[in-house]
Design a protein around this motif. Sequence first.
Motif, PDB file in Angstrom:
ATOM      1  N   ARG A  89     -27.272 -67.019 -47.754  1.00 33.61           N
ATOM      2  CA  ARG A  89     -26.988 -66.563 -49.119  1.00 33.61           C
ATOM      3  C   ARG A  89     -26.836 -65.045 -49.203  1.00 33.61           C
ATOM      4  O   ARG A  89     -26.253 -64.537 -50.167  1.00 33.61           O
ATOM      5  N   LEU A  90     -27.337 -64.348 -48.193  1.00 37.52           N
ATOM      6  CA  LEU A  90     -27.162 -62.898 -48.162  1.00 37.52           C
ATOM      7  C   LEU A  90     -25.882 -62.505 -47.441  1.00 37.52           C
ATOM      8  O   LEU A  90     -25.444 -61.354 -47.542  1.00 37.52           O
ATOM      9  N   SER A  91     -25.278 -63.439 -46.714  1.00 35.62           N
ATOM     10  CA  SER A  91     -24.073 -63.112 -45.951  1.00 35.62           C
ATOM     11  C   SER A  91     -22.818 -63.770 -46.513  1.00 35.62           C
ATOM     12  O   SER A  91     -21.737 -63.640 -45.940  1.00 35.62           O
ATOM     13  N   ALA A  92     -22.962 -64.479 -47.637  1.00 31.83           N
ATOM     14  CA  ALA A  92     -21.823 -65.168 -48.246  1.00 31.83           C
ATOM     15  C   ALA A  92     -21.530 -64.573 -49.615  1.00 31.83           C
ATOM     16  O   ALA A  92     -22.440 -64.366 -50.423  1.00 31.83           O
ATOM     17  N   ASP A  93     -20.275 -64.309 -49.895  1.00 35.70           N
ATOM     18  CA  ASP A  93     -19.851 -63.818 -51.199  1.00 35.70           C
ATOM     19  C   ASP A  93     -20.039 -64.951 -52.214  1.00 35.70           C
ATOM     20  O   ASP A  93     -19.388 -66.000 -52.093  1.00 35.70           O
ATOM     21  N   PRO A  94     -20.899 -64.779 -53.212  1.00 30.84           N
ATOM     22  CA  PRO A  94     -21.192 -65.878 -54.148  1.00 30.84           C
ATOM     23  C   PRO A  94     -19.995 -66.281 -55.002  1.00 30.84           C
ATOM     24  O   PRO A  94     -20.011 -67.344 -55.628  1.00 30.84           O
ATOM     25  N   ARG A  95     -18.960 -65.444 -55.041  1.00 34.55           N
ATOM     26  CA  ARG A  95     -17.786 -65.750 -55.872  1.00 34.55           C
ATOM     27  C   ARG A  95     -16.809 -66.689 -55.181  1.00 34.55           C
ATOM     28  O   ARG A  95     -15.934 -67.260 -55.829  1.00 34.55           O
ATOM     29  N   LEU A  96     -16.929 -66.829 -53.866  1.00 35.94           N
ATOM     30  CA  LEU A  96     -15.934 -67.581 -53.103  1.00 35.94           C
ATOM     31  C   LEU A  96     -16.291 -69.061 -52.992  1.00 35.94           C
ATOM     32  O   LEU A  96     -17.459 -69.419 -52.801  1.00 35.94           O
ATOM     33  N   ARG A  97     -15.293 -69.918 -53.090  1.00 38.07           N
ATOM     34  CA  ARG A  97     -15.475 -71.312 -52.705  1.00 38.07           C
ATOM     35  C   ARG A  97     -15.686 -71.364 -51.193  1.00 38.07           C
ATOM     36  O   ARG A  97     -15.260 -70.466 -50.463  1.00 38.07           O
ATOM     37  N   LEU A  98     -16.329 -72.405 -50.726  1.00 36.72           N
ATOM     38  CA  LEU A  98     -16.596 -72.501 -49.289  1.00 36.72           C
ATOM     39  C   LEU A  98     -15.299 -72.475 -48.487  1.00 36.72           C
ATOM     40  O   LEU A  98     -15.254 -71.913 -47.387  1.00 36.72           O
ATOM     41  N   ARG A  99     -14.238 -73.052 -49.027  1.00 38.92           N
ATOM     42  CA  ARG A  99     -12.945 -73.021 -48.342  1.00 38.92           C
ATOM     43  C   ARG A  99     -12.502 -71.576 -48.096  1.00 38.92           C
ATOM     44  O   ARG A  99     -12.036 -71.226 -47.011  1.00 38.92           O
ATOM     45  N   ASP A 100     -12.657 -70.741 -49.115  1.00 39.05           N
ATOM     46  CA  ASP A 100     -12.232 -69.343 -48.993  1.00 39.05           C
ATOM     47  C   ASP A 100     -13.207 -68.530 -48.150  1.00 39.05           C
ATOM     48  O   ASP A 100     -12.813 -67.580 -47.472  1.00 39.05           O
ATOM     49  N   LEU A 101     -14.471 -68.912 -48.186  1.00 37.12           N
ATOM     50  CA  LEU A 101     -15.477 -68.252 -47.355  1.00 37.12           C
ATOM     51  C   LEU A 101     -15.141 -68.423 -45.877  1.00 37.12           C
ATOM     52  O   LEU A 101     -15.170 -67.461 -45.099  1.00 37.12           O
ATOM     53  N   ILE A 102     -14.815 -69.652 -45.490  1.00 37.29           N
ATOM     54  CA  ILE A 102     -14.474 -69.912 -44.097  1.00 37.29           C
ATOM     55  C   ILE A 102     -13.206 -69.169 -43.693  1.00 37.29           C
ATOM     56  O   ILE A 102     -13.085 -68.661 -42.577  1.00 37.29           O
ATOM     57  N   ALA A 103     -12.262 -69.072 -44.624  1.00 32.75           N
ATOM     58  CA  ALA A 103     -10.969 -68.444 -44.329  1.00 32.75           C
ATOM     59  C   ALA A 103     -10.999 -66.924 -44.388  1.00 32.75           C
ATOM     60  O   ALA A 103     -10.003 -66.281 -44.015  1.00 32.75           O
ATOM     61  N   GLU A 104     -12.123 -66.343 -44.819  1.00 32.03           N
ATOM     62  CA  GLU A 104     -12.214 -64.883 -44.981  1.00 32.03           C
ATOM     63  C   GLU A 104     -11.696 -64.099 -43.779  1.00 32.03           C
ATOM     64  O   GLU A 104     -10.867 -63.199 -43.927  1.00 32.03           O
ATOM     65  N   PRO A 105     -12.153 -64.383 -42.555  1.00 38.30           N
ATOM     66  CA  PRO A 105     -11.673 -63.598 -41.410  1.00 38.30           C
ATOM     67  C   PRO A 105     -10.173 -63.765 -41.153  1.00 38.30           C
ATOM     68  O   PRO A 105      -9.522 -62.837 -40.665  1.00 38.30           O
ATOM     69  N   LEU A 106      -9.620 -64.924 -41.482  1.00 41.46           N
ATOM     70  CA  LEU A 106      -8.182 -65.125 -41.311  1.00 41.46           C
ATOM     71  C   LEU A 106      -7.400 -64.218 -42.250  1.00 41.46           C
ATOM     72  O   LEU A 106      -6.410 -63.594 -41.849  1.00 41.46           O
ATOM     73  N   ARG A 107      -7.843 -64.139 -43.489  1.00 35.36           N
ATOM     74  CA  ARG A 107      -7.156 -63.266 -44.460  1.00 35.36           C
ATOM     75  C   ARG A 107      -7.309 -61.801 -44.060  1.00 35.36           C
ATOM     76  O   ARG A 107      -6.365 -61.020 -44.153  1.00 35.36           O
ATOM     77  N   ALA A 108      -8.513 -61.442 -43.594  1.00 27.94           N
ATOM     78  CA  ALA A 108      -8.772 -60.043 -43.253  1.00 27.94           C
ATOM     79  C   ALA A 108      -7.937 -59.568 -42.074  1.00 27.94           C
ATOM     80  O   ALA A 108      -7.657 -58.377 -41.944  1.00 27.94           O
TER      81      ALA A 108
END
Length: 219
Positions: A89-108
């Motif tokens: 919970r300290l390493s996940a952006d609370p605004r993101l759906r889990l789908r977008d959380l997993i995809a974060e490094p791909l977008r970055a």
Amino acid sequence: MLELTDITAGYDGTPPVVRGANLTLRPGEAVGLLGPSGCGKSTLAKVAALLHRPDRGTLTLDGTPVTGYRHRAPRALRTAVGIVFQQPRLSADPRLRLRDLIAEPLRATGRRAGAAATVGELAERVGLGADLLERRPHEVSDGQLQRACLARALVLRPRWLVCDEMTAMLDASTTAALVGVVEAYRAETGAGLLAVGHDPVLLARWCDRTTRWSEIAED
């Protein structure tokens, strides 16, 4: 090879929490780092993952000395290491759906092509159903969120994986499931693993060898 040589690290001018640490991890090897809470293990894990600049010492990754950390690190080095933290919970952006959380490094890293299929495949691998991918962190359990964080760490197919107390907050069945995912990934890719923890039984079962904090760093 991932080599940490004479690493001393701290925060904002305070006394260092890591002093003179030395650790070597070979390709495909699983190394457990065992030590009590507060000894500096997590700080060293962040250095190994290129997320924290040491005050002194050298991190060498696949033969290349690292000179930049976080966004200043070359992309090829930065994406070579995936990390899973103890508290999702300290390493996940609370605004993101889990789908977008997993995809974060791909977008970055600009790797949007095929992202949906990659996320779906990884979600299935870590045990997340399609319905959970549409939820946000506050709508899922700690175990479900940690599964998403592990998927995020694997999404760029890193050559090195750092698990910093990854299972400390999880029940036995979720712990076994996530360790199984990591081991399947390592068997498939030959990735090296640094597993940080304070449970000697888990590290002994999981890793090729375990080293104690007192053996690699100054008191």
